[in-house]
Design an enzyme around this catalytic site. Structure first.
Site, mmCIF file in Angstrom:
data_model
loop_
_atom_site.group_PDB
_atom_site.id
_atom_site.type_symbol
_atom_site.label_atom_id
_atom_site.label_comp_id
_atom_site.label_asym_id
_atom_site.label_seq_id
_atom_site.Cartn_x
_atom_site.Cartn_y
_atom_site.Cartn_z
ATOM 1 N N ASP A 241 -16.655 -8.781 -36.669
ATOM 2 C CA ASP A 241 -16.162 -9.189 -35.394
ATOM 3 C C ASP A 241 -17.243 -9.714 -34.318
ATOM 4 O O ASP A 241 -18.402 -9.570 -34.695
ATOM 5 C CB ASP A 241 -15.708 -7.806 -34.541
ATOM 6 C CG ASP A 241 -14.726 -8.254 -33.182
ATOM 7 O OD1 ASP A 241 -14.385 -9.476 -33.077
ATOM 8 O OD2 ASP A 241 -14.395 -7.375 -32.509
ATOM 9 N N GLU A 242 -17.096 -10.571 -33.212
ATOM 10 C CA GLU A 242 -17.869 -11.126 -32.465
ATOM 11 C C GLU A 242 -19.073 -11.714 -33.018
ATOM 12 O O GLU A 242 -20.418 -11.737 -32.970
ATOM 13 C CB GLU A 242 -18.328 -10.032 -31.419
ATOM 14 C CG GLU A 242 -17.382 -9.428 -30.693
ATOM 15 C CD GLU A 242 -17.021 -10.241 -29.531
ATOM 16 O OE1 GLU A 242 -17.209 -11.436 -29.600
ATOM 17 O OE2 GLU A 242 -15.950 -9.654 -28.834
ATOM 18 N N LYS B 264 -8.042 -12.286 -30.918
ATOM 19 C CA LYS B 264 -8.848 -11.787 -31.787
ATOM 20 C C LYS B 264 -8.794 -10.650 -32.396
ATOM 21 O O LYS B 264 -8.813 -10.320 -33.676
ATOM 22 C CB LYS B 264 -10.202 -11.947 -31.228
ATOM 23 C CG LYS B 264 -11.376 -11.752 -32.174
ATOM 24 C CD LYS B 264 -12.662 -12.091 -31.457
ATOM 25 C CE LYS B 264 -12.999 -11.325 -30.279
ATOM 26 N NZ LYS B 264 -12.946 -9.821 -30.498
ATOM 27 N N THR B 265 -8.812 -9.658 -31.695
ATOM 28 C CA THR B 265 -8.914 -8.071 -32.146
ATOM 29 C C THR B 265 -7.363 -8.126 -33.011
ATOM 30 O O THR B 265 -7.634 -7.298 -33.939
ATOM 31 C CB THR B 265 -9.056 -7.112 -31.187
ATOM 32 O OG1 THR B 265 -10.379 -7.530 -30.526
ATOM 33 C CG2 THR B 265 -8.896 -5.648 -31.740
ATOM 34 N N GLN C 229 -18.585 -18.504 -26.514
ATOM 35 C CA GLN C 229 -18.887 -17.352 -25.612
ATOM 36 C C GLN C 229 -20.112 -16.688 -26.183
ATOM 37 O O GLN C 229 -20.019 -15.597 -26.083
ATOM 38 C CB GLN C 229 -17.729 -16.305 -25.634
ATOM 39 C CG GLN C 229 -16.355 -16.753 -25.262
ATOM 40 C CD GLN C 229 -15.201 -15.762 -25.042
ATOM 41 O OE1 GLN C 229 -15.202 -14.841 -24.209
ATOM 42 N NE2 GLN C 229 -14.162 -15.658 -26.153
ATOM 43 N N ARG D 149 -11.906 -14.853 -17.587
ATOM 44 C CA ARG D 149 -11.598 -13.449 -17.447
ATOM 45 C C ARG D 149 -10.209 -13.547 -16.537
ATOM 46 O O ARG D 149 -9.477 -12.351 -16.454
ATOM 47 C CB ARG D 149 -12.711 -12.739 -16.535
ATOM 48 C CG ARG D 149 -14.073 -12.428 -17.159
ATOM 49 C CD ARG D 149 -13.755 -11.892 -18.717
ATOM 50 N NE ARG D 149 -13.897 -13.263 -19.610
ATOM 51 C CZ ARG D 149 -13.447 -13.139 -20.524
ATOM 52 N NH1 ARG D 149 -13.042 -12.081 -21.260
ATOM 53 N NH2 ARG D 149 -13.730 -13.983 -21.528
#
Length: 692
Positions: free
Chosen positions: A207-208, A32-33, A238, A587
């Site tokens: 973002d997010e 994503k980033t 998420q 994770r």
């Protein structure tokens, strides 16, 4: 365009779609980033968009810094001119330039949640509100929920809310929620303000996005204006911060309001193996309200990468986790590559004790924020009071730090005189000393002289030298040394504050010290990571919320029991609980351990909880089951049992081997769907043919 190399098809599609609204559903570990930062670099270098016109909104200062570094590396420059900011920091800057239009003063101060509780506590005292009925912190939570559209106020909470807001306005204070609400009001009510920022930020990236609340959504919509050049990226699977007001519905609302928006889904995972992802996919599919997507990886992995342990009780669970961690470390795995995750902090104590007993180094994520430590808040108040000696809240905090013998009655007299005669705090002190001289009034006069002296020094000395001088003159450093201990190294925390002042000094070299501090303290209070010491080496012990966005080679998800995970409360949302589990399970890069206990001591009583539904939903989806059962069994030596074998126990019946270690096998028994660990070589356990 070297920075485009390595992007997959979906990432490239998201990067190159520049004009118009676009929403990117980015699954866990799908880059994503990388996609977001590459898009910004592409806009500047290939589309010739002025960096001045680009705004990127993040939700942590850490993410802001990471994005800046990545973009600078791609473009080969130390400063691009792009505005990258958290939503609260952006709102603070907008308000600094425009808040007077709402009747506030430009030199407003931002307060945190501890300050809020202190103000409400004072209101309780002044209004004679019984704390047995409701606590100040509960009222603060109710006020925050109300401001974020998550509840209503009535009775006591409504009365305190009005008094609280009056206090903020009268004292030029703004809380975190008001940063958003006041900015939204500015952009909604004042066309000239909205037009200015529309023209400034012609391209907006968020973002997010799943972590935005409704007020934040409205601010973004207002900033986007008519061009609607908005790129939002997030993962509805998420979204785990509803308790902060975040709403996953914003992602779906965006698609409704921007009906021509482009939708891109990132599903190639670069973190985990397929065997782990299949379990996570199986789990999250149980949620009804989500955008369908199936994560995959080019790494296949093995069924041995999933280990399940159903312990007799919580002590056996902690022993199992400690033993496995020691075993991993003995094989060369660094403790830093291991995490133990739980839904609630109440679980951590058992593992801490076990780690101490087994000499396993560990670090706990979270803890008390540096800026919330008493000594840090004290020196902040001292400096802010030197800048503005009419701030009564800071005066109340520092006047007896160290003790100067000034009681609540004297402080009340000063406040009453200030209000009744509309005079400054210092003038009120001088008047009291003239009309009713006493040892206390003389102490107060000496205090004012000290502050005036510090004001002169603030203009003369570099910030760090001024800070040392303040600690010495006020006697605060000696005061802290007298009560310091090894558990809370307050002196070290005071010294670390110099790092903050150094950063402020370097960031705003052209400004006076007073102006540096006014601007710099905005950045400080809005930065959740400021002043934190470097992470200690060791196994990470953490709630799942605290490690969102992080990854570890080996992950233990513990206490997977109904009532604990999922957490069962009146306000629990099972779909959000499942999303929290999804975050935990995704994770892991190499291997995941899932544990539960048949008996657990919690809140002073022993309880027996059923195994978590999430354990079952993750453990054997059809795909994993097929891959396990497909393992060859014909060439196994007689008596040897391995993962994938079907076995029979004389008491528990038939089952499937899920994992093995040097001494035991973990078996999922078909009769009661129970998980049991049995010693290898047990006489009552035999391997049976696959189709028997």
């Amino acid at each position: 365009m070297d920075f485009l190399k390595g992007l997959n098809k979906e990432q490239l599609e998201a990067v190159k779609y520049i004009n118009g609204p676009i929403i990117v559903f980015a699954g866990a570990g799908t880059g994503k980033t990388k996609t977001l930062t590459t898009r910004i670099a592409y806009m500047i270098q290939e589309e010739n968009i002025d960096p001045f016109n680009i705004l990127a909104i993040t939700f942590t200062k850490k993410a802001t810094n990471e994005m800046k570094e990545r973009i600078n590396q791609m473009l080969g420059t130390s400063k691009t001119g792009v505005t990258i900011s958290t939503i609260h920091a952006l709102c603070a800057k907008i308000l600094r330039h425009n808040i007077q239009m709402l009747g506030y003063k430009n030199d407003f101060e931002i307060i945190d949640d501890d300050d809020q509780v202190k103000i409400v506590t004072d209101i309780f005292k002044e209004d004679n509100i019984n704390r047995k009925i409701i606590t100040p912190r509960s009222v603060c939570n109710a006020i925050s929920n109300y401001k974020n559209g998550m509840g209503k106020l009535n009775g006591i909470t409504e009365r305190v809310y009005r008094l609280y807001q009056d206090h903020l306005f009268d004292n030029s204070l703004v809380d975190f929620d008001d940063l958003l609400l006041l900015t939204k009001k500015l952009l909604s009510d004042f066309e000239n303000v909205r037009s200015f920022y529309e023209n400034r930020f012609k391209y907006i990236l968020v973002d997010e996005f799943q972590d935005t609340n409704r007020v934040q959504y409205e601010i973004i919509r207002l900033l986007a204006g008519a061009t609607k050049n908005v790129f939002v990226v997030g993962d509805d699977d998420q979204s785990i911060y509803s308790f902060r007001g975040a709403s996953v519905d914003n992602m779906y609302l965006f698609m409704e309001e921007y009906d021509n928006c482009k939708v891109v889904k990132l599903v190639q995972n670069y973190r985990s193996s397929n065997i782990l992802l299949k379990g996570s996919n199986s789990l999250i599919k149980c949620n009804e309200f989500r955008e369908p997507k199936e994560l995959y990886s080019e790494r296949e992995g093995s069924p041995r990468d999933i280990v399940v342990n159903e312990a007799y009780d919580f002590e056996y669970e902690a022993h199992f986790v400690s033993s496995e961690i020691k075993h991993l470390h003995n094989k060369g795995v660094s403790y830093d590559e291991i995490a133990v995750l739980y839904r609630s902090n109440v679980i951590s104590r058992n593992f801490e004790l076990s780690f101490i007993e087994n000499k396993i180094p560990y670090t706990i994520f979270g803890g008390v924020s540096y800026l919330k430590r008493r000594e840090v808040k004290d020196v902040l108040s001292y400096i802010k009071f030197v800048i503005n000696p009419d701030n009564f809240n800071h005066f109340k905090r520092i006047i007896n730090q160290p003790s100067r013998g000034i009681g609540d009655k004297t402080i009340g007299k000063i406040k009453d005189l200030m209000d009744s005669e509309s005079i400054s705090l210092f003038d009120a002190i001088f008047k009291i000393n003239e009309t009713s001289p006493s040892s206390k009034s003389q102490v107060l006069v000496e205090f004012t002289k000290m502050v005036e002296f510090l004001q002169e020094k603030l203009n003369e000395l570099p910030l760090i030298e001024f800070y040392d001088y303040l600690l010495d003159v006020t006697g605060y450093l000696e005061f802290i040394k007298q009560e310091d201990n090894q558990e809370i190294d307050r002196e070290a925390n005071l010294k670390e504050f110099k790092s903050i002042l150094y950063t402020i000094d370097q960031t705003h070299p052209e400004l006076s010290n007073v102006d540096k501090l006014k601007i710099g303290f905005d950045d400080v209070i809005l930065d959740e990571s400021v002043g934190l010491p470097e992470e200690k080496s060791g196994v990470t012990l953490s709630t799942i919320h605290s490690v969102k966005g992080l990854e570890f080679k080996y992950v233990f998800v513990v206490a997977l029991e109904e009532g604990l995970f999922p957490l069962m409360r009146d306000d629990s949302d099972i779909e959000e609980e499942r999303r929290i589990a999804y975050v935990a399970f995704t994770r892991a890069k190499e291997k995941i351990y899932l544990t539960c206990a048949n008996r657990r001591l919690i809140y002073g009583r022993t309880v027996r909880n059923m195994k978590s539904r999430f354990l079952k939903e993750y453990l054997l989806p059809q795909e994993i089951s097929a891959s396990v059962e497909a393992a060859k069994v014909d060439d196994v030596a007689p008596g040897e049992i391995k993962v994938g074998d079907r076995v029979r126990h004389n008491n528990f019946g038939d089952g499937l081997v899920i994992s093995t270690d040097d001494m035991t096998v973990q078996i999922l028994f078909e009769k009661d769907n129970s998980l049991r660990r049995i010693m290898k070589g047990h006489q009552g356990l035999i391997k049976i043919n696959k189709h028997e």
